[in-house]
Design an enzyme around this catalytic site. Structure first.
Site, PDB file in Angstrom:
ATOM      1  N   ASP A   8      26.793  25.184   5.398  1.00  0.00           N
ATOM      2  CA  ASP A   8      25.976  25.949   6.319  1.00  0.00           C
ATOM      3  C   ASP A   8      24.543  25.455   6.163  1.00  0.00           C
ATOM      4  O   ASP A   8      24.194  24.809   5.169  1.00  0.00           O
ATOM      5  CB  ASP A   8      26.085  27.442   5.986  1.00  0.00           C
ATOM      6  CG  ASP A   8      25.222  28.304   6.880  1.00  0.00           C
ATOM      7  OD1 ASP A   8      25.285  28.135   8.106  1.00  0.00           O
ATOM      8  OD2 ASP A   8      24.474  29.137   6.337  1.00  0.00           O
ATOM      9  N   ASP A  10      21.187  27.353   7.495  1.00  0.00           N
ATOM     10  CA  ASP A  10      20.117  28.322   7.305  1.00  0.00           C
ATOM     11  C   ASP A  10      20.386  29.234   6.111  1.00  0.00           C
ATOM     12  O   ASP A  10      21.477  29.795   5.976  1.00  0.00           O
ATOM     13  CB  ASP A  10      19.937  29.149   8.576  1.00  0.00           C
ATOM     14  CG  ASP A  10      19.567  28.259   9.762  1.00  0.00           C
ATOM     15  OD1 ASP A  10      18.621  27.467   9.619  1.00  0.00           O
ATOM     16  OD2 ASP A  10      20.233  28.349  10.805  1.00  0.00           O
ATOM     17  N   ASP A 181      25.741  31.223   2.995  1.00  0.00           N
ATOM     18  CA  ASP A 181      25.059  32.433   2.543  1.00  0.00           C
ATOM     19  C   ASP A 181      25.521  33.687   3.257  1.00  0.00           C
ATOM     20  O   ASP A 181      25.165  34.792   2.840  1.00  0.00           O
ATOM     21  CB  ASP A 181      23.559  32.296   2.813  1.00  0.00           C
ATOM     22  CG  ASP A 181      23.248  32.407   4.299  1.00  0.00           C
ATOM     23  OD1 ASP A 181      22.604  33.397   4.717  1.00  0.00           O
ATOM     24  OD2 ASP A 181      23.661  31.524   5.063  1.00  0.00           O
TER      25      ASP A 181
END
Length: 223
Positions: A8, A10, A181
């Site tokens: 991922d 961001d 996250d």
């Protein structure tokens, strides 16, 4: 078969959110109306964190400022954004994580649109980017998304399609990693055999600990 490493973007490889930062950047540059745009940007950001985001509605909002423009017309703006907003989000810890998987098939898999994220993937030296695609007609952005958004279950569908284009599937890899996250990425985290929660939001942190998944806090590592 060699390993597969998916990341991922961001709050995982970046210490902030490129999509959210792009919205703030547009306000600062006077490209969009300040207060109204900022409020809508914040509202969509909260929906993302809550797991309630309508990705298509958000993409229509996020892509509207580039509608009717070409890459050459936007090049200077995007370069400034990279220098002023993205570079400060890149940590040595994130670069070390990418280097750890340098010999493997790597891809960044993000729900942020490809216009914003293509130069970021290039900066990280990752050849494969799976992002929300942006429609272009006659060399100009229409402001519309196209194809399956790489968001939630859409990330799984897009990864499957990308691997299928190489006559592969996730199960062909002895080891498959996904670093993220966000609670929104649970579908893809559950699909790989080495899920890792990175700088996780509270919901993902709880789930990861319950499942015995590794939890990595890149932001706390020495930069």
């Amino acid at each position: 078969m060699k390993s597969l490493a998916l990341f991922d973007l961001d709050h995982t490889l970046l210490s902030g959110d490129s999509d959210h930062a792009w919205g703030h950047f547009l306000v600062e540059q006077g490209i969009v109306q300040g207060d109204e745009y900022r409020q809508r940007n914040e509202a969509f950001w909260q929906q993302y964190k809550d797991g309630t985001l309508d990705i298509n509605a958000y993409l229509q909002f996020a892509l509207a400022p580039i509608a009717g423009k070409s890459d050459p017309e936007l090049a200077g703006l995007r370069t400034t954004f990279m220098q002023d907003k993205i570079e400060p989000m890149i940590s040595a810890a994130a670069l070390r994580l990418l280097d750890k998987h340098a010999a493997e098939l790597r891809a960044i898999v993000t729900a942020t649109n490809a216009f914003v994220t293509k130069p970021i993937a290039q900066r990280f030296g990752v050849d494969h980017l799976i992002a929300c695609e942006v429609e272009m007609v006659a060399g100009r952005y229409t402001g519309n998304p196209v194809g399956v958004p790489s968001f939630r279950e859409g990330k799984v569908a897009r990864v499957d399609a990308w691997l299928a284009s190489m006559e592969l599937c996730i199960e062909d890899f002895e080891t498959s990693w996904f670093y993220s996250d966000s609670l929104n990425d649970l579908p893809l985290l559950k699909r790989v055999n080495h899920p890792v929660a990175v700088n996780p939001d509270p919901t993902l942190r709880r789930f990861a600990l319950e499942q015995g998944w590794p939890v990595l806090d890149l932001m706390s590592e020495e930069s």
